[in-house]
Design a protein around this motif. Sequence first.
Motif, mmCIF file in Angstrom:
data_model
loop_
_atom_site.group_PDB
_atom_site.id
_atom_site.type_symbol
_atom_site.label_atom_id
_atom_site.label_comp_id
_atom_site.label_asym_id
_atom_site.label_seq_id
_atom_site.Cartn_x
_atom_site.Cartn_y
_atom_site.Cartn_z
ATOM 1 N N MET A 163 0.845 -1.194 0.000
ATOM 2 C CA MET A 163 0.000 0.000 0.000
ATOM 3 C C MET A 163 0.881 1.244 0.000
ATOM 4 O O MET A 163 2.023 1.225 0.464
ATOM 5 N N LEU A 164 0.317 2.328 -0.510
ATOM 6 C CA LEU A 164 1.063 3.579 -0.679
ATOM 7 C C LEU A 164 0.184 4.756 -0.281
ATOM 8 O O LEU A 164 -1.015 4.782 -0.592
ATOM 9 N N VAL A 165 0.792 5.720 0.410
ATOM 10 C CA VAL A 165 0.114 6.982 0.676
ATOM 11 C C VAL A 165 1.097 8.111 0.399
ATOM 12 O O VAL A 165 2.317 7.943 0.553
ATOM 13 N N LEU A 166 0.573 9.261 -0.049
ATOM 14 C CA LEU A 166 1.410 10.412 -0.382
ATOM 15 C C LEU A 166 1.182 11.533 0.627
ATOM 16 O O LEU A 166 0.061 11.730 1.120
ATOM 17 N N SER A 167 2.237 12.295 0.897
ATOM 18 C CA SER A 167 2.063 13.494 1.717
ATOM 19 C C SER A 167 1.285 14.528 0.899
ATOM 20 O O SER A 167 1.383 14.573 -0.329
ATOM 21 N N HIS A 168 0.519 15.347 1.580
ATOM 22 C CA HIS A 168 -0.323 16.325 0.901
ATOM 23 C C HIS A 168 0.490 17.401 0.190
ATOM 24 O O HIS A 168 0.015 18.006 -0.775
ATOM 25 N N SER A 207 -1.809 5.214 6.238
ATOM 26 C CA SER A 207 -2.487 6.491 6.011
ATOM 27 C C SER A 207 -1.631 7.594 6.607
ATOM 28 O O SER A 207 -0.660 7.326 7.322
ATOM 29 N N ILE A 208 -1.996 8.837 6.313
ATOM 30 C CA ILE A 208 -1.206 9.980 6.772
ATOM 31 C C ILE A 208 -2.131 11.034 7.351
ATOM 32 O O ILE A 208 -3.273 11.211 6.879
ATOM 33 N N VAL A 215 2.332 9.391 10.145
ATOM 34 C CA VAL A 215 1.893 8.285 9.280
ATOM 35 C C VAL A 215 1.483 7.133 10.180
ATOM 36 O O VAL A 215 2.132 6.866 11.197
ATOM 37 N N PHE A 216 0.404 6.441 9.801
ATOM 38 C CA PHE A 216 -0.142 5.363 10.617
ATOM 39 C C PHE A 216 -0.139 4.051 9.835
ATOM 40 O O PHE A 216 -0.525 4.016 8.668
ATOM 41 N N THR A 217 0.288 2.978 10.492
ATOM 42 C CA THR A 217 0.211 1.648 9.890
ATOM 43 C C THR A 217 -0.062 0.624 10.989
ATOM 44 O O THR A 217 0.383 0.794 12.131
ATOM 45 N N LEU A 225 -1.380 0.300 16.725
ATOM 46 C CA LEU A 225 -1.151 1.095 15.535
ATOM 47 C C LEU A 225 0.143 1.878 15.714
ATOM 48 O O LEU A 225 0.324 2.568 16.724
ATOM 49 N N ALA A 226 1.048 1.754 14.743
ATOM 50 C CA ALA A 226 2.293 2.522 14.803
ATOM 51 C C ALA A 226 2.039 3.954 14.365
ATOM 52 O O ALA A 226 1.354 4.203 13.369
#
Length: 334
Positions: A163-168, A207-208, A215-217, A225-226
């Motif tokens: 999975m991938l999330v981007l900073s805003h 997610s961010i 950032v949460f995983t 949750l980290a």
Amino acid sequence: MCRTSSLAVFIAAAFLALAPPGQTLPAADHATLLVVNQGDHNLSFIDPASGKQTLAVDVGGITGHEVVATPDGRMALVPVYGDSGVGKPGTDGQLVTVVNLNQRKVSGTIDFGHGVRPHCAVFDKHRNVIYITTELDQSISIVNPETLKIVGSIPTGQAQSHMLVLSHDGRFGYTANVGPGTVSVLDLAAKKTVAVIPISGETQRISISNDDKKVFTADQKKPQLAVIDTASNKVAGWISLPAVGYGTAPTQDGRWLLVALRATHQVAVVDLEASKVTRTIDVPDTPTEILVRPDGKVAYVSCGSKVAAIDLGSWAVTGLIQAGKNADGLAWAQ
């Protein structure tokens, strides 16, 4: 299983009977909720106003897990992962199915040329490109949405970058590397990995926060949750959960984080200021992915063959939308 890595209003007519007595439901603007159904190998088109599936488009003979819609509403991309779970034996997908959202039919494919297990697709508005995690190449691939050509890649340095999330602000990407139990930090402009953060024996989803500071995983070995500090690229702390977490999503106001709890069939609501769970919401079996609607009023949660709609004002499930078998990835198409 990914991500991007958030517009209309509420679910009305079909769900009036499900709303709490005396509650008034706002009307819905024109938009479409897209749902990838792993078990049926198709993409559901959901009308948010009626809460009904209007169409299901076949996306290939093996399973797609995630979906992204381009902001202009022209098309959706469904990476065709394969017929197995992450890290498990099975077919290695090499295609991305392209769906024309106006014609509501498959309009083409993107072919990586070899098995890569493409999974999570995210649109980068800063560079007008689409990133797709390509697990077996230990990378994210870069696709031009105009030409649908692969124009580059960024190494993650880890297996199973799922999975991938981007900073805003468009500077960084973060991948959840499932089997290694790590998160890779990617400098998107330089196209390189700048850090690999150890999390646990196995991690899932990512997610961010809205301010890009955290950032949460979800740890898959313990119910926690980290919380990653993006300034130091280190785990700054842990949030205890009632059960092992999975998909996560922040609310638009940045105050809450929603966490899918698959084992207990619930969504946990985390107060991000207090770093603790303040309530849980019962949903159908196996909640997987969470999408907060762009207007911030509703969260959609894929659960088995249904999608639960949660009113973020009352924290109540106000509708259950019938999708397909093993509903997973969600996207909002305007």
